[in-house]
Design an enzyme around this catalytic site. Structure first.
Site, short mmCIF file in Angstrom:
data_model
loop_
_atom_site.label_atom_id
_atom_site.label_comp_id
_atom_site.label_asym_id
_atom_site.label_seq_id
_atom_site.Cartn_x
_atom_site.Cartn_y
_atom_site.Cartn_z
N CYS A 129 0.84 -1.21 0.00
CA CYS A 129 0.00 0.00 0.00
C CYS A 129 0.87 1.26 0.00
O CYS A 129 1.83 1.36 0.77
CB CYS A 129 -0.91 -0.03 1.23
SG CYS A 129 -2.01 1.39 1.30
N CYS A 138 0.58 4.81 6.85
CA CYS A 138 -0.05 4.63 8.17
C CYS A 138 0.95 3.90 9.09
O CYS A 138 1.32 2.74 8.80
CB CYS A 138 -1.35 3.85 8.05
SG CYS A 138 -2.45 4.52 6.78
N CYS A 188 0.56 0.10 10.33
CA CYS A 188 0.00 -0.93 9.45
C CYS A 188 1.06 -1.81 8.79
O CYS A 188 2.02 -1.33 8.19
CB CYS A 188 -0.85 -0.26 8.37
SG CYS A 188 -1.68 -1.48 7.30
N CYS A 206 -16.67 -8.77 5.64
CA CYS A 206 -15.99 -7.50 5.35
C CYS A 206 -14.75 -7.76 4.50
O CYS A 206 -13.86 -8.51 4.90
CB CYS A 206 -15.60 -6.85 6.68
SG CYS A 206 -14.69 -5.31 6.44
N CYS A 257 -19.61 -5.62 3.75
CA CYS A 257 -18.87 -4.42 4.11
C CYS A 257 -17.59 -4.46 3.28
O CYS A 257 -17.03 -5.54 3.08
CB CYS A 257 -18.54 -4.45 5.60
SG CYS A 257 -17.54 -3.06 6.15
N CYS A 304 -19.16 2.38 8.70
CA CYS A 304 -18.43 1.71 9.78
C CYS A 304 -17.16 2.53 9.97
O CYS A 304 -16.32 2.59 9.07
CB CYS A 304 -18.11 0.27 9.35
SG CYS A 304 -17.01 -0.57 10.49
N ARG A 306 -17.96 -2.37 17.87
CA ARG A 306 -17.27 -3.64 17.61
C ARG A 306 -15.91 -3.68 18.29
O ARG A 306 -15.06 -2.81 18.06
CB ARG A 306 -17.10 -3.86 16.10
CG ARG A 306 -16.36 -5.17 15.79
CD ARG A 306 -16.33 -5.51 14.30
NE ARG A 306 -17.65 -5.39 13.74
CZ ARG A 306 -18.02 -4.45 12.88
NH1 ARG A 306 -17.15 -3.55 12.47
NH2 ARG A 306 -19.24 -4.40 12.43
N1 SAM Z 1 -6.64 0.52 3.14
C1 SAM Z 1 -7.91 0.79 3.66
C2 SAM Z 1 -7.91 1.96 4.61
O1 SAM Z 1 -6.94 2.18 5.32
O2 SAM Z 1 -8.92 2.65 4.67
C3 SAM Z 1 -8.57 -0.39 4.33
C4 SAM Z 1 -7.79 -1.40 5.14
S1 SAM Z 1 -7.07 -0.83 6.66
C5 SAM Z 1 -6.11 -2.23 7.12
C6 SAM Z 1 -8.44 -0.79 7.79
C7 SAM Z 1 -8.17 -0.39 9.22
O3 SAM Z 1 -7.51 -1.43 9.91
C8 SAM Z 1 -7.30 0.81 9.49
O4 SAM Z 1 -7.94 2.02 9.29
C9 SAM Z 1 -6.94 0.60 10.95
O5 SAM Z 1 -7.91 1.20 11.79
C10 SAM Z 1 -7.00 -0.91 11.11
N2 SAM Z 1 -5.65 -1.47 11.35
C11 SAM Z 1 -4.65 -1.59 10.47
N3 SAM Z 1 -3.57 -2.14 11.04
C12 SAM Z 1 -3.87 -2.37 12.32
C13 SAM Z 1 -3.17 -2.93 13.44
N4 SAM Z 1 -1.92 -3.34 13.35
N5 SAM Z 1 -3.81 -3.03 14.62
C14 SAM Z 1 -5.09 -2.62 14.74
N6 SAM Z 1 -5.81 -2.08 13.73
C15 SAM Z 1 -5.21 -1.95 12.54
C1 DTB Z 2 -11.26 -2.28 11.44
O1 DTB Z 2 -11.51 -1.26 12.09
N1 DTB Z 2 -10.51 -3.29 11.86
C2 DTB Z 2 -10.36 -4.29 10.83
C3 DTB Z 2 -11.33 -3.79 9.74
N2 DTB Z 2 -11.71 -2.51 10.21
C4 DTB Z 2 -10.89 -3.77 8.33
C5 DTB Z 2 -8.95 -4.49 10.44
C6 DTB Z 2 -8.05 -4.88 11.59
C7 DTB Z 2 -6.69 -5.11 11.04
C8 DTB Z 2 -5.74 -5.58 12.07
C9 DTB Z 2 -4.36 -5.66 11.54
C10 DTB Z 2 -4.10 -6.73 10.52
O2 DTB Z 2 -4.60 -7.87 10.70
O3 DTB Z 2 -3.37 -6.46 9.57
FE1 SF4 Z 3 -2.79 1.14 3.44
FE2 SF4 Z 3 -2.73 0.00 5.84
FE3 SF4 Z 3 -3.05 2.63 5.64
FE4 SF4 Z 3 -5.05 0.97 4.85
S1 SF4 Z 3 -4.26 1.23 6.93
S2 SF4 Z 3 -4.27 2.78 3.77
S3 SF4 Z 3 -3.84 -0.73 4.07
S4 SF4 Z 3 -1.23 1.47 5.00
#
Ligand code: SAM
Ligand code: DTB
Ligand code: SF4
Length: 331
Positions: A68, A72, A75, A112, A143, A203, A276
């Protein structure tokens, strides 16, 4: 108009919404109430709006993982960091439907689908619309979370029958700039507006445990509660540890009672939203889960993995819900 949203322990009115908007002071006053008082209020609100003995079960699938362009700082899927996550292409629709079918059989009512995109390309969006149509045909709620959307893309998803769009604000406005630089909080709010305009339910929540202060967590709730309409679903993620991302240097697991207080405060501030418990449950005890459900949390992700990190095992969830007499599609 100023609204008294509660009564303090001495009977005075201390909690106010100004012009119908939540203020940090009101959120703080709730959050810091004596625990029994806060829980009583949260439970009262919960019972007025939901079956307190029911928890919704959703399942997650990463339909496009890693690589990506966003930065963030929490992530595993950001291309900016060495996390060991391999980038994949968008999955085939048939494989997604097969995974949804398995999730349904395992007890999920909502599916989702998540993609590690800054925003979808139009041709990819067409493929996601096909997935939405096919998963809905299984009788599941749908979702998707695909990053930023244009109004046109939101309309296409709505026409495909999408029920919910997940797009998190992630943290407070103040802390936000310390964890993401490649898109602004306003970018996210714009996408939420497009989703709302297209008639899709929202959501939207965030992550705690990244080194933010309690005030940041409350500011995040204030931001969510003051959206034009509060989100129908509010995911509260505990940061799931990922090696190689910047947040690892600041992360601190929230105190368990602080988590319960936050859930209860969210329940009172957003009485009609499903809350959630999202990432981070594998480290939570049964007792902490039980307190969060009592505080008003009423949805979980089931399945052994989330996107790239682990989740609590399904059989442990089934046992826990049974012990608590909580109904779901799982137990
Ligand atoms: N790329 C899209 C976005 O960011 O909108 C969708 C996928 S992203 C992985 C969805 C959400 O997962 C993020 O906004 C964040 O709140 C959550 N997330 C990502 N990495 C995480 C982590 N290591 N622990 C907890 N939540 C996480
Ligand atoms: C949200 O708030 N939590 C979910 C879903 N929306 C997409 C994602 C959690 C991701 C946790 C980190 C991972 O497994 O990479
Ligand atoms: Fe990309 Fe992860 Fe950020 Fe979603 S949360 S935009 S997957 S870097």
């Amino acid at each position: 108009m100023n609204v008294c949203a509660g009564v303090d322990r001495n009977g005075g009115c201390e909690l106010v919404q100004v012009d119908g908007e939540w203020q940090r002071a009101a959120a703080e006053a709730l959050y810091h109430l004596p625990f029994a008082e806060l829980m009583f209020r949260a439970q009262s609100v919960h019972r007025n709006n939901f079956d307190p003995n029911h928890v919704e079960t959703a399942s997650l699938l990463s339909v496009k993982t890693g690589g990506c362009p966003e930065d963030c700082g929490y992530c595993a899927q950001s291309a900016h960091y060495e996390t060991g996550v391999k980038a994949t292409r968008l999955m085939d629709c048939a494989d997604v439907v097969a995974a949804a079918q398995r999730a349904k059989e395992a007890g999920a009512t909502r599916f989702c689908m998540a993609a590690a995109w800054r925003s979808p390309k139009d041709r990819d969006l067409d493929r996601v619309c096909e997935m939405v149509i096919a998963v809905k045909d299984l009788g599941m709620e749908t979702c998707v979370t695909l990053g930023m959307l244009t109004p046109k893309q939101a309309t296409l998803l709505s026409e495909a029958g999408l029920d919910f769009y997940n797009h998190n604000v992630d943290t407070s406005p103040d802390f936000y700039r310390r964890i993401i630089t490649t898109r602004t909080l306003q970018d996210r709010i714009d996408t939420l507006e497009h989703v709302r305009e297209a008639g899709i339910k929202i959501c939207c929540g965030g992550i705690i445990g990244m080194g933010e202060r309690v005030e940041d967590r409350l500011d995040m709730l204030v931001l969510l509660a003051n959206l034009r309409e509060p989100p129908e679903s509010v995911p509260i993620n505990l940061w799931n540890e990922v090696k190689g991302v910047p947040v690892i240097d600041t992360a601190a697991a929230p105190d368990p009672i602080a988590l319960v207080r936050l859930v209860a405060t969210a329940r009172i501030m957003m009485p009609h939203s499903v809350i959630r418990l999202s990432a981070g449950r594998h480290d939570m005890t049964d007792e902490l889960h039980a307190l969060c459900f009592l505080a008003g949390a009423n949805s979980i992700f089931i399945g052994d993995v989330l996107l790239t990190t682990k989740n609590q095992k399904v059989d442990r969830d089934a046992k826990l819900l049974t012990k608590l007499g909580i109904t779901s599609a799982l137990a």
